[in-house]
Design an enzyme around this catalytic site. Structure first.
Site, PDB file in Angstrom:
ATOM      1  N   HIS A 144       0.797  -1.222   0.000  1.00 50.19           N
ATOM      2  CA  HIS A 144       0.000   0.000   0.000  1.00 50.19           C
ATOM      3  C   HIS A 144       0.835   1.280   0.000  1.00 50.19           C
ATOM      4  CE1 HIS A 144       0.985  -0.043   4.254  1.00 50.19           C
ATOM      5  NE2 HIS A 144       0.669   1.230   4.284  1.00 50.19           N
TER       6      HIS A 144
HETATM    7  C1  UD1 Z   1      -2.004   5.529   5.899  1.00 55.34           C
HETATM    8  C2  UD1 Z   1      -0.677   5.942   6.567  1.00 55.34           C
HETATM    9  C3  UD1 Z   1       0.333   4.826   6.424  1.00 55.34           C
HETATM   10  C4  UD1 Z   1      -0.230   3.522   6.956  1.00 55.34           C
HETATM   11  C5  UD1 Z   1      -1.528   3.240   6.220  1.00 55.34           C
HETATM   12  C6  UD1 Z   1      -2.172   1.963   6.688  1.00 55.34           C
HETATM   13  C7  UD1 Z   1      -0.146   8.322   6.480  1.00 55.34           C
HETATM   14  C8  UD1 Z   1       0.753   9.329   5.863  1.00 55.34           C
HETATM   15  N1  UD1 Z   1      -0.113   7.110   5.907  1.00 55.34           N
HETATM   16  O1  UD1 Z   1      -1.749   5.393   4.519  1.00 55.34           O
HETATM   17  O2  UD1 Z   1       1.487   5.165   7.163  1.00 55.34           O
HETATM   18  O3  UD1 Z   1       0.699   2.504   6.721  1.00 55.34           O
HETATM   19  O4  UD1 Z   1      -2.431   4.319   6.464  1.00 55.34           O
HETATM   20  O5  UD1 Z   1      -3.311   1.682   5.975  1.00 55.34           O
HETATM   21  O6  UD1 Z   1      -0.825   8.623   7.429  1.00 55.34           O
HETATM   22  N2  UD1 Z   1      -9.271   5.224   1.806  1.00 55.34           N
HETATM   23  C9  UD1 Z   1     -10.461   4.560   1.755  1.00 55.34           C
HETATM   24  N3  UD1 Z   1     -11.026   4.171   2.927  1.00 55.34           N
HETATM   25  C10 UD1 Z   1     -10.452   4.413   4.146  1.00 55.34           C
HETATM   26  C11 UD1 Z   1      -9.238   5.092   4.179  1.00 55.34           C
HETATM   27  C12 UD1 Z   1      -8.647   5.479   3.008  1.00 55.34           C
HETATM   28  O7  UD1 Z   1     -11.011   4.324   0.688  1.00 55.34           O
HETATM   29  O8  UD1 Z   1     -11.027   4.037   5.181  1.00 55.34           O
HETATM   30  C13 UD1 Z   1      -8.626   5.610   0.550  1.00 55.34           C
HETATM   31  C14 UD1 Z   1      -8.784   7.076   0.233  1.00 55.34           C
HETATM   32  O9  UD1 Z   1      -9.017   7.221  -1.103  1.00 55.34           O
HETATM   33  C15 UD1 Z   1      -7.454   7.690   0.558  1.00 55.34           C
HETATM   34  C16 UD1 Z   1      -6.498   6.513   0.334  1.00 55.34           C
HETATM   35  O10 UD1 Z   1      -7.248   5.341   0.652  1.00 55.34           O
HETATM   36  O11 UD1 Z   1      -7.183   8.777  -0.248  1.00 55.34           O
HETATM   37  C17 UD1 Z   1      -5.300   6.562   1.211  1.00 55.34           C
HETATM   38  O12 UD1 Z   1      -5.663   6.770   2.586  1.00 55.34           O
HETATM   39  P1  UD1 Z   1      -4.710   7.650   3.550  1.00 55.34           P
HETATM   40  O13 UD1 Z   1      -5.241   7.663   4.904  1.00 55.34           O
HETATM   41  O14 UD1 Z   1      -4.468   8.974   2.900  1.00 55.34           O
HETATM   42  O15 UD1 Z   1      -3.322   6.923   3.482  1.00 55.34           O
HETATM   43  P2  UD1 Z   1      -2.952   5.378   3.492  1.00 55.34           P
HETATM   44  O16 UD1 Z   1      -2.390   5.044   2.168  1.00 55.34           O
HETATM   45  O17 UD1 Z   1      -4.086   4.541   3.996  1.00 55.34           O
END
Ligand code: UD1
Length: 427
Positions: free
Chosen positions: A240
């Site tokens: 991821h």
């Molecule tokens: C975040 C953390 C990362 C951790 C990871 C675990 C930061 C900088 N990154 O990354 O360190 O390893 O979480 O999962 O904080 N989204 C959904 N549903 C959700 C959450 C996110 O669809 O419940 C999608 C959204 O489109 C979002 C993307 O996933 O833009 C990424 O989510 P985000 O929280 O920005 O970062 P992660 O890649 O999950």
């Protein structure tokens, strides 16, 4: 004494759950001891408030973990959701300031290295409850880890959070060295062990009751799912990190590195929402991939088996029985070390060197050849892994004890704008 613990994203939940449980245990005994000098309670009851920023909000990324880890529902939900790193961090900061001004806690606990961690740390370090500048103590759980790669958003989050924290709770000895090298006072550094491992040790037996192996067709036909049932040979994969999945060529190269493994056995791939989007955006064809809903039955055929994100107990069950785990996650490197399962880290570095030095982890990089080579070496390797020091299931209890002592020290000396750590380290 009032403590706020902050959670926001998936890996926070298993790090915070043991702290919440340790506070509950503390409160069963608390309020008994009196400090002889000023009659102040030296073992105060803790009023605990759990704040969820809402960084992760999907049921599969958040709610299911509360159920699996026996975490109480959050007392306060900030509902910030997704956004650019800047906007997400700013939204959390804005909303968390309101929470601090209303709740006026004595201590804020942040865990890990996600955007919620740095956002709430910065607010706690900058808040002022009165003209004297009184603010809560700030504790960082999982302090001191360094990949030395500032292109990683998490590295920025770790460095800044550590430098504004009063209590730095460290999981492995490299963390102590890194913090000292950066000039942080040894008195602020507390080597307590690993709360993520506390959770794993608490729940790893319970994970055997998961039906995930049957649901994915990885049990012998007709067998139940308890201990001792035969399990197929399979690998487990998670990806991821933006650096791995946000660039089409890098992502494709990694998938090429897995081709030999997928031709040999099923590779179970629970897909993070970010990665799901990229697979779709890039139109990636995962050769021989099969999509299995987490509730339906798979066939256990070779190839990459895509699933939705899994709950904690299902994932721990899959880790425990895997022939090899491939990942770009930090926490999974630690969990496989604890379980004694070979781990191939699909990154150029790790901020958790103890998983390589005394654990089961090997760093593969992100090239097709590097990944295929390390998979081959890991599949043939015999392990006699040592458990890293203090990964004994008692980290959260140490954290609560040290936090209470810091609060009592502060209350008895009352420097209004507390900056320097007042308590001796417990190394
Ligand atoms: C975040 C953390 C990362 C951790 C990871 C675990 C930061 C900088 N990154 O990354 O360190 O390893 O979480 O999962 O904080 N989204 C959904 N549903 C959700 C959450 C996110 O669809 O419940 C999608 C959204 O489109 C979002 C993307 O996933 O833009 C990424 O989510 P985000 O929280 O920005 O970062 P992660 O890649 O999950």
């Amino acid at each position: 004494m009032k403590i706020i613990t902050v959670v926001g994203a998936r890996p926070n939940f298993m790090k915070a759950a043991p702290i919440v449980a340790a506070i509950r245990e503390h409160n069963k005994q608390a309020g008994q001891t009196y400090d002889g000098l000023d009659g102040q309670i030296a073992d105060p009851t803790i009023d605990h408030v759990l704040v969820h920023t809402g960084q992760h909000y999907d049921a599969l990324m958040s709610d299911s973990f509360f159920a699996d880890l026996n975490l109480p529902a959050p007392d306060i939900q900030l509902e910030v959701g997704s956004g650019s790193h800047v906007l997400q961090t700013a939204h959390i900061m804005e909303k968390f300031e309101g929470v601090l001004l209303r709740e006026r806690p004595d201590l804020v606990v942040v865990v890990g290295d996600v955007n919620s961690t740095i956002a709430c740390a910065l607010v706690t370090a900058k808040i002022s409850f009165d003209v004297a500048g009184t603010r809560p103590l700030l504790a960082h759980v999982e302090a001191g880890l360094r990949s030395f790669d500032r292109a990683m958003p998490e590295e920025i989050n770790r460095v800044i959070t550590d430098h504004v924290s009063d209590l730095l709770f460290v999981t492995e000895e490299s963390g102590i060295r890194n913090l000292r090298d950066e000039g942080i006072s040894p008195d602020a550094i507390h080597f307590v062990g690993n709360t993520m491992i506390d959770s794993l040790l608490t729940f790893k037996d319970k994970a055997d009751a998961s039906t995930i192996l049957s649901r994915l067709g990885l049990r012998a036909q007709g067998s139940g799912n308890g201990n001792g049932n035969p399990t197929a040979r399979y690998a487990l994969l998670t990806l991821h990190r933006p650096s791995n999945v946000d660039n089409r060529d890098t992502f494709q190269e990694i998938l090429h590195g897995l081709e030999g493994l997928a031709a040999d056995c099923p590779v179970v791939f629970p897909v993070h929402p970010r990665t799901q989007k990229r697979i779709k955006d890039f139109g990636l064809e995962l050769a021989t991939s099969i999509r299995v809903d987490a509730t339906e039955c798979g066939t256990g055929a070779k190839g990459i088996i895509l699933t939705d994100p899994l709950g904690y107990l299902d994932f721990v069950c899959l880790m425990k029985h895997a022939a090899v785990v491939l990942t770009d996650s930090g926490g999974i490197q630690e969990e496989t070390t604890c379980l004694g399962i070979p781990c191939v880290t699909v990154r150029e570095n790790t901020e958790r060197p103890v998983t390589v030095e005394s654990g089961t982890n090997m760093i593969a990089g992100t090239t097709k050849k590097g990944i295929a080579d390390v998979i081959r070496r890991q599949m043939g390797r015999k392990y006699s892994n040592r458990m890293p020091r203090k990964w004994d299931g008692e980290a959260a209890e140490r954290i609560v004890n040290i936090s209470v002592r810091a609060y009592c020290e502060r209350a008895s000396t009352r420097p209004l704008n507390f900056r320097s750590p007042l308590i001796p380290s417990c190394r």
